[in-house]
Design an enzyme around this catalytic site. Structure first.
Site, short mmCIF file in Angstrom:
data_model
loop_
_atom_site.label_atom_id
_atom_site.label_comp_id
_atom_site.label_asym_id
_atom_site.label_seq_id
_atom_site.Cartn_x
_atom_site.Cartn_y
_atom_site.Cartn_z
N LYS A 32 -40.71 154.47 -70.01
CA LYS A 32 -39.26 154.65 -70.06
C LYS A 32 -38.92 156.01 -69.46
CE LYS A 32 -36.79 155.68 -73.98
NZ LYS A 32 -35.80 156.74 -73.72
N ASP A 59 -33.54 154.32 -68.73
CA ASP A 59 -32.66 154.42 -69.91
C ASP A 59 -31.53 155.39 -69.64
OD1 ASP A 59 -31.69 154.58 -72.51
OD2 ASP A 59 -33.37 155.76 -73.27
N LYS A 61 -28.12 154.41 -70.03
CA LYS A 61 -27.01 154.06 -70.93
C LYS A 61 -25.64 154.19 -70.26
CE LYS A 61 -29.43 155.51 -75.18
NZ LYS A 61 -30.56 156.31 -74.66
N ASP A 64 -18.72 153.12 -68.36
CA ASP A 64 -17.62 153.58 -67.50
C ASP A 64 -16.73 152.37 -67.20
OD1 ASP A 64 -16.05 155.05 -65.56
OD2 ASP A 64 -17.78 156.33 -65.22
N THR A 119 -28.25 155.05 -83.10
CA THR A 119 -28.73 155.26 -84.48
C THR A 119 -28.28 156.61 -85.03
OG1 THR A 119 -30.82 155.87 -83.46
CG2 THR A 119 -30.71 153.72 -84.49
N ARG A 211 -43.16 160.45 -78.91
CA ARG A 211 -44.05 161.49 -79.41
C ARG A 211 -45.35 161.03 -80.06
NH1 ARG A 211 -38.96 164.18 -82.05
NH2 ARG A 211 -38.47 161.96 -81.98
O1 C5P Z 1 -40.55 160.37 -79.65
P1 C5P Z 1 -39.93 159.12 -80.18
O2 C5P Z 1 -40.94 158.00 -80.44
O3 C5P Z 1 -39.02 159.35 -81.37
O4 C5P Z 1 -39.03 158.62 -78.96
C1 C5P Z 1 -38.19 157.51 -79.07
C2 C5P Z 1 -37.45 157.31 -77.77
O5 C5P Z 1 -36.49 156.28 -77.95
C3 C5P Z 1 -36.69 158.53 -77.27
O6 C5P Z 1 -36.69 158.47 -75.84
C4 C5P Z 1 -35.30 158.32 -77.82
O7 C5P Z 1 -34.31 158.91 -77.02
C5 C5P Z 1 -35.17 156.79 -77.75
N1 C5P Z 1 -34.21 156.22 -78.69
C6 C5P Z 1 -34.29 156.40 -80.05
N2 C5P Z 1 -33.36 155.82 -80.87
C7 C5P Z 1 -32.37 155.10 -80.37
C8 C5P Z 1 -32.27 154.90 -78.99
C9 C5P Z 1 -33.22 155.49 -78.16
O8 C5P Z 1 -35.21 157.05 -80.54
N3 C5P Z 1 -31.51 154.53 -81.18
#
Ligand code: C5P
Length: 232
Positions: A32, A59, A61, A64, A119, A211
């Site tokens: 992603k 990603d 998003k 517009d 979220t 992460r």
């Molecule tokens: O590091 P981590 O596993 O938390 O990363 C989750 C990824 O998913 C990040 O790129 C974050 O921006 C994205 N994301 C999220 N929650 C959402 C939408 C996207 O954590 N509701």
């Protein structure tokens, strides 16, 4: 497309991204690319990662007026990404325009996924800031249903919502779920998390993992663990 693990490459430069991807010798994980990396490096980062043989979820998003989203989606489609997304809050007309823009002359197009309510938005901020007074779970399901009606392929949602989305929109409507953590791992700033195995059980189609893989001592082993728990 079947179930897969998508690695969130939340890096701020091509250099860091390639140093990370170079560790995956002989493997081509689905990645992603988010706003941070895209705004840092521009479309060339998409072309380069694609050239290396990875599938890409871009990603960005989009949100517009329908005409602008349609024309922007046409550009993203030419970048040959595999999946991209927009905000369902942009209305059904915007989502329909996005599908039109994304569809190539030969009828093919990348998968298009909608963000329902982020979220980070809770009931209080939705009511006070957006003046939306329905329960947030209902709003999420309504936006998912709108996305389906507009012809989109699925939604980004919490793994906890994936089962309900499938109930409401059908099992073929894709659920792409971040918020994934190993049972023995750090939760970090994610509030509602699931393990890859639980996400599989509840029916997520794709998990987006950042992460737990990118910050792991051994990212390749962490990725393989995700795949073993979620896909195999
Ligand atoms: O590091 P981590 O596993 O938390 O990363 C989750 C990824 O998913 C990040 O790129 C974050 O921006 C994205 N994301 C999220 N929650 C959402 C939408 C996207 O954590 N509701």
């Amino acid at each position: 497309m079947g179930k897969d693990v998508i690695i969130a490459c939340d890096f701020d430069s091509a250099e860091k991204t390639f140093a990370f991807l170079d560790r995956f010798v002989g493997k081509k994980p689905f990645v992603k690319i988010g706003m941070e990396l895209y705004y840092a490096e521009g479309p060339s980062i998409v072309r380069e990662i694609k050239k290396r043989g990875h599938k890409i979820f871009l990603d960005l998003k989009l949100h517009d007026i329908p005409n602008t989203v349609k024309k922007s989606m046409a550009v993203l489609s030419r970048l040959d990404v595999d999946m991209c997304n927009l905000h369902a809050g942009g209305t059904c007309r915007m989502m329909e325009a996005a599908i039109e823009g994304l569809t190539r002359e030969d009828g093919t197009r990348p998968l298009l996924i909608a963000v329902t309510q982020l979220t980070s938005t809770d009931q209080e901020s939705m009511e006070n800031d957006l003046l939306i007074h329905e329960p947030i779970a209902e709003v999420v399901m309504h936006y998912a249903a709108n996305a389906k009606k507009a012809g989109l392929d699925g939604v980004v949602c919490s793994p906890l919502e994936a089962g309900k989305v499938h109930e409401r929109c059908g099992k073929d409507f894709l659920t792409v779920t971040p918020g994934v953590r190993f049972a023995d791992g750090d939760v970090g700033d994610q509030k509602r998390v699931m393990t890859p195995a639980e996400a599989k059980k509840i029916g997520s189609d794709y998990i987006v993992v950042g992460r737990p893989i990118t910050a792991a001592a051994d990212p390749v082993a962490a990725y393989e663990r995700c795949v073993a728990e979620f896909v195999d």
